[in-house]
Enzyme design. Structure first.
Site, PDB file in Angstrom:
ATOM      1  N   SER A 142       0.821  -1.212   0.000  1.00 37.07           N
ATOM      2  CA  SER A 142       0.000   0.000   0.000  1.00 37.07           C
ATOM      3  C   SER A 142       0.848   1.253   0.000  1.00 37.07           C
ATOM      4  CB  SER A 142      -0.923   0.027   1.219  1.00 37.07           C
ATOM      5  OG  SER A 142      -1.644   1.240   1.215  1.00 37.07           O
ATOM      6  N   GLU A 221      -9.873   2.395   3.956  1.00 37.63           N
ATOM      7  CA  GLU A 221      -9.547   3.512   3.037  1.00 37.63           C
ATOM      8  C   GLU A 221     -10.838   4.067   2.398  1.00 37.63           C
ATOM      9  OE1 GLU A 221      -6.361   2.596   0.121  1.00 37.63           O
ATOM     10  OE2 GLU A 221      -7.819   3.130  -1.415  1.00 37.63           O
TER      11      GLU A 221
HETATM   12  C1  6PG Z   1      -3.191   1.419  -1.705  1.00 39.85           C
HETATM   13  C2  6PG Z   1      -4.443   1.609  -2.503  1.00 39.85           C
HETATM   14  C3  6PG Z   1      -4.312   0.937  -3.833  1.00 39.85           C
HETATM   15  C4  6PG Z   1      -5.338   1.393  -4.859  1.00 39.85           C
HETATM   16  C5  6PG Z   1      -6.735   1.011  -4.516  1.00 39.85           C
HETATM   17  C6  6PG Z   1      -7.734   1.870  -5.200  1.00 39.85           C
HETATM   18  O1  6PG Z   1      -3.307   0.926  -0.607  1.00 39.85           O
HETATM   19  O2  6PG Z   1      -2.136   1.814  -2.195  1.00 39.85           O
HETATM   20  O3  6PG Z   1      -5.519   1.059  -1.818  1.00 39.85           O
HETATM   21  O4  6PG Z   1      -4.300  -0.431  -3.609  1.00 39.85           O
HETATM   22  O5  6PG Z   1      -5.237   2.753  -5.069  1.00 39.85           O
HETATM   23  O6  6PG Z   1      -6.898  -0.309  -4.919  1.00 39.85           O
HETATM   24  O7  6PG Z   1      -8.914   1.217  -5.129  1.00 39.85           O
HETATM   25  P1  6PG Z   1     -10.222   1.680  -5.854  1.00 39.85           P
HETATM   26  O8  6PG Z   1      -9.889   1.831  -7.318  1.00 39.85           O
HETATM   27  O9  6PG Z   1     -11.170   0.578  -5.607  1.00 39.85           O
HETATM   28  O10 6PG Z   1     -10.595   2.984  -5.248  1.00 39.85           O
END
Ligand code: 6PG
Length: 514
Positions: A142, A221
């Site tokens: 992440s 998130e």
């Molecule tokens: C992270 C984010 C990354 C991504 C998400 C976006 O932790 O870096 O969560 O994994 O930006 O998957 O998810 P959505 O497209 O579903 O908003």
């Protein structure tokens, strides 16, 4: 054949992959890279040579076989490939990459899926690969592009013994936090690799545990983002504030207990002017269409909460809020046909309302984390993991999208009491929510009166009130179930587990004098 010289290999050179490679190279590791389209590898290597001081430690390969042979044993091969599998039986691009690798590997080699794969598929893949002698890891990554480049939060799940092989690299490239304050070191902003501090990675558990925890991270998130959006909408609609004005409010919030990456970027976004506006007067955010996309991790979290019977309603609400935003055309039609409240009062006391919104945001955020951690607590029973919530909260403190000052408090809460039943019961959070609840209620009731949607604030408040209710109306619900389906009920005056039934309609019931 040349002696293998690389410490690790990476397959999949989209931006996240490229940035992880550069991060590893910055920390002194030699990295072999491979991409299905060789031109992408060539471009990346050329760019490295031009721009990156650590370019000599990045070696590109056109053939998968050569790539594999260039890595020291036991080999560590990370891949970042978009996964679509949801059910354990689904097979996708990740399985295709594994199938290509398998004949080239030796027993003991470690394969790491660094994408946002579904934990069910990760469990299945680990099961398939273990008897063949390969160690399969699902590692959540992440932090977006910048995190991958300078320090992500890493959530690996897989064989405990094999983790020892991976650990030095994972700890080197992960974000780091100050051991005393829990604050992330952000030297990367100066382009310096971070070497001091506590790394934001830990062995999460076996097989799918890492990907599961990453998924819950994303569920949190989703709600965190939705709560911020609701705060924004309330200030915009009820107080008529401009983006620029709100930016100042978010900046102030970011200096207190709400301090977090998501509030920080919201502050930046809200002060951004629209590049399409030549006069430089319009705000960027006002020119963005109000329909949200989603890739599925929030939905997975909510669906799993339903499967496990965990009341993560605020999280699900955040997913539904995106769904509702996506039906823009329908909403535009409905906005002309469906009425809102008749008498919307003029809102007075701007400063007080902003303060109340801040409290509503903080209290709802506590609920969101409470739901996420309750879900993980149940999942560890379901999937046979042993999760350490203090450590999980600890690695969320830096690098990841939900990094926030109050994650230090969550780390403290679970370190003190690893079996904490609900975050809201921890003394620090209990006090915070008790203090903020009056303002939280004020915001929710004002929003309802004024017809402004704030589903996450509302549903978090219902969760809070439901959780603190010794008595809920499920007595009537059980009676209804017994009435139409003979589903039986338990009694308040009898021990739990004894079930009763009435032959409805009860002929002996007293008649009402109507
Ligand atoms: C992270 C984010 C990354 C991504 C998400 C976006 O932790 O870096 O969560 O994994 O930006 O998957 O998810 P959505 O497209 O579903 O908003």
């Amino acid at each position: 054949m040349a002696t293998p010289a690389s410490d690790i290999g990476l397959i999949g050179l989209a931006v996240m992959g490229q940035n992880l490679v550069l991060n590893m190279a910055d920390h002194g590791y030699t990295v072999s890279v491979y991409n299905r389209t060789t031109a992408t590898t060539d471009d990346f290597i050329a760019r490295c040579k031009e721009e990156e001081p650590s370019a000599e430690r990045v070696i590109g390969f056109a053939e998968l076989k050569d790539f594999v042979q260039s890595i020291k044993r036991p080999r560590k091969i990370v891949f970042l490939v978009q996964s679509k599998a949801v059910l354990p039986t689904d097979r996708d691009a990740v399985d295709a990459v594994i199938a290509q690798l398998e004949p080239l590997l030796d027993k003991g080699d470690i394969i790491i899926d660094g994408g946002n794969s579904n934990w069910n598929a990760t469990i299945r893949r680990e099961k398939e690969l273990a008897p063949k002698g390969f160690k399969f890891f699902g590692s959540g990554v992440s932090g977006g592009e910048l995190g991958a480049r300078f320090g992500p939060s890493l959530m690996p799940g897989g064989d405990k013994a094999a983790w020892k092989e991976l650990k030095p690299i994972w700890e080197a490239i992960a974000a780091k936090v100050d051991p005393k304050t829990g604050k992330p070191f952000e030297d990367y902003k100066k382009g310096v690799p971070i070497t001091k501090g506590v790394p934001c990675t830990t062995h999460i558990g076996s097989d799918g545990a890492g990907h599961y925890v990453k998924m819950v991270h994303n569920g949190i998130e989703y709600i965190d983002m939705q709560l911020i959006c609701e705060a924004y909408q309330l200030m915009k609609t009820l107080l008529g504030m401009s983006a620029g004005e709100m930016s100042k409010v978010f900046a102030e919030w970011n200096s207190g207990e709400l301090d977090s990456f998501l509030i920080e970027i919201t502050t930046d976004i809200l002060q951004q002017k629209d590049p399409a506006d030549k006069k430089g007067k319009k705000w960027f955010v006002d020119g963005v269409l109000d329909t949200a996309g989603q890739k599925g991790t929030g939905k997975w979290t909510s669906a799993n909460a339903l499967d496990l019977g965990i009341p993560a309603n605020a999280m699900a609400e955040a997913v539904f809020a995106r769904c509702l935003s996506a039906i823009k055309d329908e909403r535009v039609v409905a906005s002309k046909k469906l009425k809102g409240p008749k008498d919307t009062k003029k809102i007075t006391g701007k400063k007080k309302l902003i303060e109340a919104i801040r409290d509503a945001l903080y209290c709802s955020k506590i609920c969101a984390y409470a739901q996420g951690f309750q879900l993980m607590a149940e999942a560890q029973n379901e999937y046979n993991w042993k999760l350490d919530f203090g450590k999980i909260a600890g690695i969320f403190r830096g690098g990841c999208i939900i990094r926030a000052r109050f994650l230090q408090k969550i780390t403290d809460a679970y370190t003190k009491d690893p079996k904490l039943q609900n975050l809201m019961l921890d003394p620090y959070f209990k006090k915070a929510i008790n203090k903020g609840q009056t303002n939280w209620r004020k915001v929710v009731s004002t929003a309802a009166e004024q017809g402004v949607p704030c589903p996450a604030f509302m549903s978090a408040l219902s969760y809070y009130d439901g959780y603190r209710s010794a008595v809920l109306p499920a007595n009537l619900l059980q009676s209804q179930r017994d009435y139409f389906g003979a589903h039986t009920y338990e009694r308040v005056d009898k021990p739990r587990g004894k079930f009763f039934h009435v032959d409805w309609p009860d002929p002996k019931r007293p008649q009402l004098n109507m």
